[in-house]
Design a protein around this motif. Structure first.
Motif, short mmCIF file in Angstrom:
data_model
loop_
_atom_site.label_atom_id
_atom_site.label_comp_id
_atom_site.label_asym_id
_atom_site.label_seq_id
_atom_site.Cartn_x
_atom_site.Cartn_y
_atom_site.Cartn_z
N ALA A 90 42.78 53.50 32.56
CA ALA A 90 43.73 53.32 33.67
C ALA A 90 43.40 52.07 34.48
CB ALA A 90 43.72 54.55 34.57
N ALA A 91 42.09 51.83 34.71
CA ALA A 91 41.71 50.66 35.48
C ALA A 91 42.01 49.38 34.69
CB ALA A 91 40.22 50.71 35.83
N LEU A 92 41.83 49.45 33.38
CA LEU A 92 42.16 48.28 32.56
C LEU A 92 43.66 48.01 32.59
CD1 LEU A 92 39.93 48.60 29.35
CD2 LEU A 92 39.81 46.87 31.13
N ALA A 93 44.43 49.09 32.54
CA ALA A 93 45.88 48.93 32.59
C ALA A 93 46.30 48.32 33.93
CB ALA A 93 46.57 50.27 32.37
N ASP A 94 45.67 48.79 35.01
CA ASP A 94 46.00 48.22 36.33
C ASP A 94 45.72 46.72 36.35
OD1 ASP A 94 46.79 50.59 37.35
OD2 ASP A 94 44.92 51.02 38.46
N ARG A 95 44.58 46.38 35.82
CA ARG A 95 44.20 44.97 35.81
C ARG A 95 45.18 44.16 34.94
NH1 ARG A 95 42.86 40.57 38.14
NH2 ARG A 95 41.48 39.19 36.99
N ALA A 96 45.56 44.72 33.81
CA ALA A 96 46.50 44.03 32.92
C ALA A 96 47.83 43.79 33.62
CB ALA A 96 46.71 44.83 31.65
N ASN A 97 48.27 44.78 34.38
CA ASN A 97 49.55 44.63 35.07
C ASN A 97 49.47 43.62 36.21
OD1 ASN A 97 51.49 46.47 33.74
ND2 ASN A 97 49.87 47.96 34.16
N GLU A 98 48.31 43.60 36.82
CA GLU A 98 48.08 42.61 37.87
C GLU A 98 48.17 41.19 37.27
OE1 GLU A 98 44.98 43.58 41.27
OE2 GLU A 98 44.03 42.62 39.57
N LEU A 99 47.54 41.02 36.12
CA LEU A 99 47.56 39.72 35.45
C LEU A 99 48.96 39.36 34.98
CD1 LEU A 99 44.27 40.09 33.37
CD2 LEU A 99 44.64 38.50 35.26
N ALA A 100 49.67 40.37 34.50
CA ALA A 100 51.02 40.12 34.00
C ALA A 100 51.93 39.63 35.12
CB ALA A 100 51.58 41.39 33.38
N ALA A 101 51.66 40.10 36.35
CA ALA A 101 52.53 39.73 37.47
C ALA A 101 52.07 38.45 38.15
CB ALA A 101 52.53 40.88 38.49
N ASP A 102 50.93 37.93 37.75
CA ASP A 102 50.36 36.78 38.44
C ASP A 102 50.75 35.47 37.74
OD1 ASP A 102 48.81 34.89 39.70
OD2 ASP A 102 46.88 35.71 39.04
N PRO A 103 51.42 34.56 38.45
CA PRO A 103 51.79 33.30 37.81
C PRO A 103 50.57 32.51 37.33
CG PRO A 103 52.69 33.44 40.06
CD PRO A 103 51.86 34.67 39.84
N ARG A 104 49.42 32.75 37.92
CA ARG A 104 48.20 32.03 37.51
C ARG A 104 47.36 32.84 36.52
NH1 ARG A 104 46.71 27.74 40.84
NH2 ARG A 104 44.51 28.19 40.59
N VAL A 105 47.93 33.95 36.06
CA VAL A 105 47.29 34.83 35.08
C VAL A 105 45.79 35.05 35.35
CG1 VAL A 105 47.87 35.53 32.75
CG2 VAL A 105 48.48 33.24 33.49
N GLY A 106 45.47 35.26 36.63
CA GLY A 106 44.09 35.62 36.99
C GLY A 106 43.25 34.48 37.53
N ALA A 107 43.73 33.26 37.45
CA ALA A 107 42.92 32.12 37.91
C ALA A 107 42.95 32.04 39.43
CB ALA A 107 43.47 30.83 37.32
N THR A 108 41.78 32.08 40.04
CA THR A 108 41.74 31.96 41.50
C THR A 108 41.64 30.49 41.90
OG1 THR A 108 39.35 32.15 41.49
CG2 THR A 108 40.59 34.19 41.77
N ARG A 109 41.79 30.25 43.18
CA ARG A 109 41.67 28.88 43.71
C ARG A 109 40.35 28.71 44.44
NH1 ARG A 109 46.99 26.57 44.22
NH2 ARG A 109 48.51 28.22 43.85
N VAL A 110 39.95 27.47 44.64
CA VAL A 110 38.76 27.22 45.44
C VAL A 110 39.03 27.64 46.88
CG1 VAL A 110 37.77 25.34 44.09
CG2 VAL A 110 39.54 24.83 45.78
#
Ligand code: ARG
Length: 599
Positions: A90-110
């Protein structure tokens, strides 16, 4: 939004603190034993030493605290005191959905944006680029993109080598060879009034008929060799250089012609490689700053006279090796390579005031930069540590020696690109790919495959190491190669095209199969790879990530049917595939590589 590694590190750190132990020991890393765990923490071993307690007891205490963490399916102590963590589906799925919705696919900024100048490629007038410039261009371009993407304000500058003694040598050599050019230059030298724009244009076009880049390329090594052997030849070159630097009309005009023809060829090569600069400044652009700079250095008491030359001593106590001084003004009164570099630092400080300047240049120039940087710090032209040489090793041939043509000459970059492109065409045909593409698209695809082969071959290694360029291996669609990565990206694209007609938008991702779990864990690791590449100025971290991701996708594709799966699963898997494609293309783009749509 933070990745699982960070989130779990925080939780483990808190568990350490709860056990009366230092929180920084709670750092979590991907597991060495993916069959047993997703992540592990070895902090209990270090904690045991500090607290003089049994590491296994500490590990058990920590895992007991973690037992209630909803993200974890398993938290267990193992072996001598390792902590193994397995994330819940479930936690992996949550993370996957978060990434799917993120235009930067998980990449943070400085956290804090800085101004960064990347000095790379460093091509020279009159010399077509050869493979030595390839690494500087490829690595510099990637570092520039990574820094910009992380949120910094970045300028890339080619720092065109267009000034100094070589120019005098070349002007002399060209005038020796062509009577037409000689007359034209001498007449122009005598002119009192400047040329009108129309005169200038017609002179340039006349020069184009007489002096090509090939001529310059042929004459330069000859002139350089003669300059070393014959004092008269050398003296004349020095005189011409001095006259050029005071802008004697004819010399200056011919020099501008050199710069123009060189630049056309350079731009063609850079364009082919997908390398582009925000600034195209030359060494000559700081010419006017040099005299006042020398005066100022003198006032600051930094200049020392030494056998007619003026130098800055930069050696420090405790240096492991003896560093020569910076030669600011030669005994003939001319500015040197280091002088223009120092003036460029000043120029950049005034125009852009960068927090950091990254010089992506061959490792063999390490001493040069150390000397220039120390001088700049002494003169207060840059903050201590703000100038950094990002060195790299050589690209060798399969014989282990610096890459050469079959005839033993230096391979021009343009020829290397052409060679790789024709290899790419051959590989595509061999693999039965691209058969349905029209001829133009086929060529454009082969070009992308070639660029991917060249760049990935370079960027997959830590930049400091030498690497062996093996065109046969690097152009293959199998193995750790650029073409393999493109092939996987194209596979996802074609899958998504096939699914398009019936696909449900933004389906929720669920995770169950091992290949799905692995793929999500890989997607989760992107930000860490990107931060490493950023912090260490080392794109290979990102190259490694892209490769692992492509492999993870390939396993997922083989293990998890998509188009034939029942609707809920099908939509979830397609969404996971789409997210993977987005992240893969993003990582490739940061490496300077772009994938075709079809192959
Ligand atoms: N043009 C130089 C060369 O070919 C490289 C320039 C590197 N950059 C610099 N700021 N010195 O060796």
């Amino acid at each position: 939004m933070s990745d699982l590694k960070k989130g779990l590190s925080d939780a483990v750190a808190a568990a350490f603190v709860a056990a009366g132990l230092p929180g920084d020991l709670g750092r979590v890393t991907p597991s060495d034993r993916p069959d047993l765990a997703d992540f592990q923490c070895n902090g209990a071993l270090a904690a045991a030493k500090i607290a003089r307690r049994d590491p296994r007891e500490i590990a058990s205490l920590v895992t007991a605290t973690l037992a209630n963490d909803p993200r974890l399916a398993v938290a267990e102590a193992a072996g001598l005191g390792f902590i193994n963590l397995r994330v819940s589906d479930a936690a992996l799925a949550d993370r996957a959905n978060e990434l799917a919705a993120d235009p930067r696919v998980g990449a943070t900024r400085v956290d804090k944006t800085r101004r960064i100048l990347v000095d790379y490629a460093g091509p020279n007038v009159a010399k077509p680029m050869h493979v030595g410039h390839l690494r500087a261009s490829i690595i510099g371009e990637s570092i520039k993109r990574i820094y910009r993407f992380r949120g910094d304000e970045v300028l890339g500058d080619a720092h065109f080598g267009d000034w100094g003694y070589q120019m005098g040598l070349l002007i002399g050599a060209v005038m020796d060879e062509s009577l037409f050019v000689k007359d034209l230059v001498e007449q122009t030298n005598r002119r009192v009034s400047p040329l009108s724009p129309t005169e200038e244009a017609s002179t340039f076009s006349a020069l184009s008929q007489h002096v090509s880049l090939e001529d310059l390329d042929r004459l330069y090594p000859m002139a350089a060799a003669r300059g070393k052997e014959e004092p008269d030849y050398r003296d004349r070159a020095r005189k011409i250089t001095a006259a050029l630097q005071t802008r004697t009309r004819g010399y200056h005009l011919l020099w501008r012609h050199f710069a123009r023809v060189t630049r056309v060829a350079l731009e063609r090569d850079f364009h082919a490689l997908g390398v582009d600069f925000d600034l195209w400044k030359g060494e000559s652009d700081v010419e006017d700053l040099i005299a006042p700079m020398v005066r100022e250095l003198d006032e600051k008491g930094l200049l020392v006279s030494d056998q007619g030359a003026r130098i800055i001593r930069v050696a420090r106590q405790g240096d492991k090796k003896e560093l020569p001084p910076l030669l600011v003004v030669s005994s003939e009164g001319s500015a040197m390579y280091g002088t223009t570099d120092l003036a460029t630092i000043l120029d950049r400080k005034r125009s852009f005031n960068p927090h950091q300047v990254l010089y992506v240049v061959d490792q063999r120039q390490a001493d040069h930069f150390e000397i220039v940087f120390r001088a700049a710090y002494l003169a207060d032209y840059a903050q201590d540590g703000a100038l950094e040489h990002i060195g790299f090793g050589t690209m060798n041939g399969t014989d282990g020696k610096p890459f050469k043509t079959r005839e033993g000459g230096v391979l021009k970059l343009n020829d290397l690109i052409e060679m790789t492109r024709s290899k790419a065409r051959e590989r595509l045909r061999e693999a039965d790919l691209g058969a349905e593409l029209d001829p133009d698209t086929f060529d454009a695809t082969a070009h992308k495959v070639a660029v991917a082969a060249l760049k990935f071959a370079d960027l997959q290694n830590f930049r400091g190491t030498n690497y062996v360029f093996d065109l046969d291996r690097f152009s293959s669609f199998e193995g750790k190669t650029g073409p393999y990565l493109l092939y996987q990206a194209v596979r996802v694209k074609s899958l998504l095209r096939k699914a398009e007609d019936t696909s449900q938008p933004a389906a929720r991702i669920t995770v169950g199969e091992p290949a799905e779990r692995d793929l999500v864990l890989l997607l989760d690791a992107f930000d860490h790879a990107l931060s490493e590449a950023y912090d260490k100025k080392a794109p290979h971290f990102l190259a490694e990530h892209a490769y692992k991701l492509a492999q993870g996708f390939s396993r997922f594709y083989a293990a998890c049917p998509m188009l034939s799966a029942e609707p809920g699963i099908r939509a979830s898997r397609l969404s996971l595939a789409r997210t993977t494609l987005r992240q893969l293309e993003l990582a490739l783009d940061l490496l300077g590589i772009s994938a075709p749509d079809r192959m």
